[in-house]
Scaffold this motif. Structure first.
Motif, PDB file in Angstrom:
ATOM      1  N   ILE A  34       0.836  -1.205   0.000  1.00 42.10           N
ATOM      2  CA  ILE A  34       0.000   0.000   0.000  1.00 42.10           C
ATOM      3  C   ILE A  34       0.867   1.249   0.000  1.00 42.10           C
ATOM      4  CG2 ILE A  34      -1.655   1.323   1.367  1.00 42.10           C
ATOM      5  CD1 ILE A  34      -2.890  -1.308   2.245  1.00 42.10           C
ATOM      6  N   SER A  35       1.923   1.260   0.815  1.00 48.36           N
ATOM      7  CA  SER A  35       2.802   2.429   0.875  1.00 48.36           C
ATOM      8  C   SER A  35       3.451   2.706  -0.471  1.00 48.36           C
ATOM      9  CB  SER A  35       3.877   2.220   1.939  1.00 48.36           C
ATOM     10  OG  SER A  35       3.316   2.024   3.206  1.00 48.36           O
ATOM     11  N   LEU A  36       3.974   1.655  -1.109  1.00 45.47           N
ATOM     12  CA  LEU A  36       4.638   1.825  -2.399  1.00 45.47           C
ATOM     13  C   LEU A  36       3.645   2.268  -3.467  1.00 45.47           C
ATOM     14  CD1 LEU A  36       7.030  -1.269  -2.447  1.00 45.47           C
ATOM     15  CD2 LEU A  36       7.637   1.110  -2.044  1.00 45.47           C
ATOM     16  N   PHE A  37       2.444   1.675  -3.454  1.00 45.34           N
ATOM     17  CA  PHE A  37       1.471   2.003  -4.491  1.00 45.34           C
ATOM     18  C   PHE A  37       0.970   3.436  -4.338  1.00 45.34           C
ATOM     19  CE2 PHE A  37      -2.898   1.939  -6.243  1.00 45.34           C
ATOM     20  CZ  PHE A  37      -2.566   1.680  -7.559  1.00 45.34           C
ATOM     21  N   VAL A  38       0.693   3.847  -3.091  1.00 42.15           N
ATOM     22  CA  VAL A  38       0.260   5.235  -2.864  1.00 42.15           C
ATOM     23  C   VAL A  38       1.356   6.204  -3.285  1.00 42.15           C
ATOM     24  CG1 VAL A  38      -0.320   6.922  -1.081  1.00 42.15           C
ATOM     25  CG2 VAL A  38      -1.419   4.693  -1.069  1.00 42.15           C
TER      26      VAL A  38
END
Length: 819
Positions: A34-38
């Motif tokens: 989630i962190s990387l995608f955001v």
């Protein structure tokens, strides 16, 4: 070290260690993905906004750009381009037309690209090359109004320029919402020859910059103290505020999803840790008997936890990286550009999640295990749960801190914590009552139904804990379903496929009927027409605005400039009266604007229009949906106040791509009407919404995986007791079908109770999240009250019976030998 490795390798086949590792992988992997995608979405948003800005950053000024600013940009290694924007008349074929001209340098644009064509009203072809010296590009509408074709000459001031292309899109053309005149682009080297810029001319000078983030940041730090009135430093985020709000809402949702995954994984780790500790009671006793000190045991278990952390964190980082790559690949068809590569620096959040989870949920239990004496361990009555309250408090504090770290705030974790605490209290009270009622109703149990219901109270404490765990899992899943449904629906409601993408300004009253005829012939969707008259608020009650806000004091937007005033017979679409009554005897104000200016119901405002002053009371306060893309106004005044003033009318239209050419050709009959095309901005927002809607679907899979893991770990924590009971029943002559029926009834009622309570908790949580986090309208979710009990019965019964299958399959003698 070698002993610890052998120890952990021997234990690796146990379900507890596997559960710990999988919980770590899911926790770290979900947070990492989630962190990387955001991060990639935010970088993509910046790139898309930079394309609309035509640069990474822009310095705007009402005065020519200083040479020292350009020199410093060169020293920082930044790419540069210049744009000078102004309005002037263009002459051709004995016709003249007011137009908005951009004089650009050869390096313009630094980001994005022009769309130009050789045919009028065509779709356009991309170009990154600006007009050459002596050339000019005219928009199709401007060319039609001047009746010129490619190759013909037009006059801009004293300069004659050759039309070489029809302009479809200038990447920097939407930098001003008021640049609604037909557009043209020329080379900045021809600007001096036009002599159109004289002292007093309204001109906007822009220095466009592109380059490394650090260099841009350093340049921003250097130039901001030098900026004066009429000068501004502009970033892509400021440029795309509507898109930024969409991204922020989406990021809040994804952070919520990640937080729920962390909660579920943490619960699974706590359950697995408890079983792990219970299985090692005898080993600790033997090791202490052989002379192992607490220090040696602490070192041994610390090494084990470290090995588990390394394996779980590496697995989580790898899986998280591939998950976000998978999400990006699946969404590639929806992307207008390729997503940038994620920042490696974002990996720390996943590692921190795994470390804090392990410390909060595993370490306290390990410490209790090390501190227990050999004698107490060998005693059958020994309980490692001594001082369990302290252990649970440590785990809770760690979990809450982890949620705060992850969401970078306290609001969302606080809402989730209060919801969980509330559900825990409700579960404890209702569960105890229902289990006790089941025992009373099944006195002298002989059937599978009676045995299953009686088992709920016989294992009161474990079943209450399982009921809480099951309820939380279902509740969290229902929260995700509810938020996803309401959030995406809210976005789509704000920006449907037919959202208006063109505004018409400066329309005279006698032109409205003709434009409506064009709209009907082309079957266009349009909003109502609104009259506009310019006016300024000069007094609040008896106080002059100049007195309330002396020179140099920041003024609320309501007072700092002339406003577009309108009248209306009723509250328009997207407006809702929240105070007072909307009628034609007073002023209606937008809520946030009124709050910023400190204006309340009953206050009297004096408005200056054309040199005359009108004093009227504030009779209503409205909320306005600015995202509806329809004309909206801060101030609505009575019709009789504006009746004697000439008004310009404004409306919005939705024009499909295949209708644009016909629309512009018909509108050539109205050369004084200004048209603003916001279609590109709408497409960008709608693309982001589509991307995020798909991303949310995949993130939900991570949440479901974490939930399934907790279910299995929770059932596993009472599996030994169930196997003992099943073995005893079968030794006493009970058939496998009776034991199976008892398990189905026990897990079925646990699922039913969990589903009902979960629906209640989810509805309460959604109220808090919608009100305080997403700041959207509160809605009722009847679907959750159906899904909760249904999912509870089916899912928990299936997983429970599957996890307890050894009770049915293993011969009774084998089961008895195990005990």
């Amino acid at each position: 070290m070698s002993f610890a490795l052998r120890f952990i390798l021997r234990e690796i086949r146990s379900s507890e260690v596997i559960t710990l590792i999988i919980a770590l992988i899911i926790s770290v992997g979900t947070v990492t993905s989630i962190s990387l995608f955001v991060d990639r979405l935010q970088l993509s948003f910046e790139q898309e906004s930079a394309n609309l800005l035509a640069a990474d950053r822009v310095v705007r000024s009402d005065q020519p750009i200083l040479e020292s600013w350009k020199s410093h940009a060169t020293e920082q290694g930044l790419e540069q381009a210049e744009r000078t924007s102004f309005a002037t008349m263009i002459f051709a074929n004995d016709k003249l037309q007011l137009s908005q001209i951009s004089a650009v340098s050869a390096s313009y644009p630094l980001k994005g690209q022009f769309l130009v064509d050789d045919a009028l009203f065509a779709q356009g072809n991309p170009s990154t090359i600006a007009p050459a010296s002596g050339e000019i590009w005219l928009s199709s509408r401007l060319a039609s109004l001047l009746a010129v074709k490619i190759g013909q000459m037009v006059e801009v001031g004293d300069a004659k320029l050759r039309v070489s292309k029809y302009l479809v899109l200038d990447p920097g053309s939407s930098t001003s919402a008021f640049a609604v005149s037909p557009r043209a682009v020329m080379n900045v080297t021809d600007l001096a020859a036009t002599h159109v810029i004289i002292p007093g001319s309204r001109v906007r000078y822009s220095l466009l910059l592109a380059g490394d983030r650090d260099a841009l940041q350093q340049y921003e730090t250097w130039i901001e103290p030098q900026l004066k009135e009429g000068q501004r430093w502009q970033t892509p985020k400021q440029k795309g505020q509507s898109i930024g709000q969409t991204i922020n809402k989406a990021e809040s949702f994804l952070l919520l999803a990640g937080t729920l995954a962390v909660v579920l994984s943490g619960v699974a780790m706590a359950l697995a840790s408890a079983r792990f500790v219970k299985r090692h009671l005898m080993q600790v006793a033997v090791l202490k008997t052989l002379g192992a000190t607490p220090r040696i045991l602490a070192k041994l278990f610390s090494l084990q936890l470290f090995i588990l952390f390394v394996v779980g964190a590496l697995g989580g980082l790898i899986s998280g990286w591939f998950i976000q790559e998978g999400i990006s690949s699946l969404l590639s068809s929806l992307m207008t550009t390729t997503l940038p590569e994620p920042s490696i620096s974002k990996l720390w959040l996943g590692v921190a999640t795994g470390f804090i989870s392990l410390i909060a949920f595993c370490l306290p239990l390990m410490i209790r295990l090390i501190q227990i004496s050999p004698l107490s361990v060998l005693q059958p009555s020994a309980r490692v749960e001594k001082n369990a309250l302290v252990i649970y408090v440590v785990g809770f504090v760690g979990l809450y801190g982890l949620m705060c770290l992850y969401t970078q705030g306290f609001m969302l974790p606080s809402i989730m914590t209060l919801a969980i605490a509330g559900v825990g209290l409700v579960v404890s009270i209702l569960g105890w009552g229902m289990f006790k009622l089941g025992r009373w109703a099944t006195s002298g149990a002989t059937s599978g139904w009676q045995i299953g219901l009686a088992s709920l109270y016989r294992r009161l404490t474990p079943n209450l804990f399982q009921l809480l765990v099951f309820t939380l899992i279902i509740m969290l899943g229902l929260i995700l379903v509810g938020i996803k449904t309401s959030l995406v629906s809210d976005w789509q409601a704000q920006l449907p496929e037919d959202a208006p993408n063109h505004y018409l300004f400066n329309v005279q009253a006698d032109q409205v009927a003709g434009i409506n005829d064009i709209s009907q012939r082309l079957n266009l969707s349009s909003s109502s027409w609104f009259p506009m008259v310019r006016g300024r608020i000069t007094k609040v009650n008896e106080d002059l605005v100049e007195t309330l806000y002396p020179e140099g004091t920041p003024e609320p937007e309501l007072f700092e400039r002339e406003m577009n005033l309108t009248w209306a017979d009723h509250v328009g679409e997207g407006n809702q009266v929240v105070a007072g009554d909307f009628h034609d005897q007073g002023i209606s104000l937008e809520q946030k604007t009124a709050a910023e200016a400190g204006i309340k119901m009953g206050d009297k405002l004096t408005i200056s229009i054309g040199g005359l002053h009108y004093t009227l009371p504030v009779t209503s306060i409205r909320t306005v949906d600015w995202g509806s893309m329809r004309p909206n106004f801060y101030v609505i005044v009575p019709k009789q106040t504006l009746a004697n003033y000439p008004a310009n009318f404004v409306s919005s239209f939705f024009i499909k791509a295949d209708q644009a050419q016909a629309f512009y050709q018909n509108m050539s009959r109205y050369p004084t009407v200004s048209i603003l095309n916001v279609g590109d901005l709408l497409k960008q927002i709608q693309t982001i919404i589509a991307q995020l809607s798909q991303a949310i679907q995949l993130v939900l899979l991570c949440i479901l995986a974490a939930g399934a893991l907790v279910l299995i770990a929770s059932i596993g924590s009472t599996l030994e007791e169930r196997r003992e009971e099943g073995a005893l029943l079968r030794v006493l002559g009970a058939k496998a079908s009776l034991v199976r029926q008892a398990l189905i009834v026990e897990f079925g009622f646990l699922g039913l109770f969990s589903g009902v309570i979960a629906a209640l908790g989810a509805e309460a949580s959604l109220y808090g999240v919608q009100t305080f986090v997403f700041k959207s309208a509160v809605s009722w979710h009847p679907l959750l009250w159906v899904l909760g009990p249904l999912i509870g019965v089916i899912l928990i019964t299936s997983i429970g019976v599957f996890a307890s299958r050894t009770v049915l399959k293993v011969p009774p003698m084998h089961l008895l030998r195990d005990f």
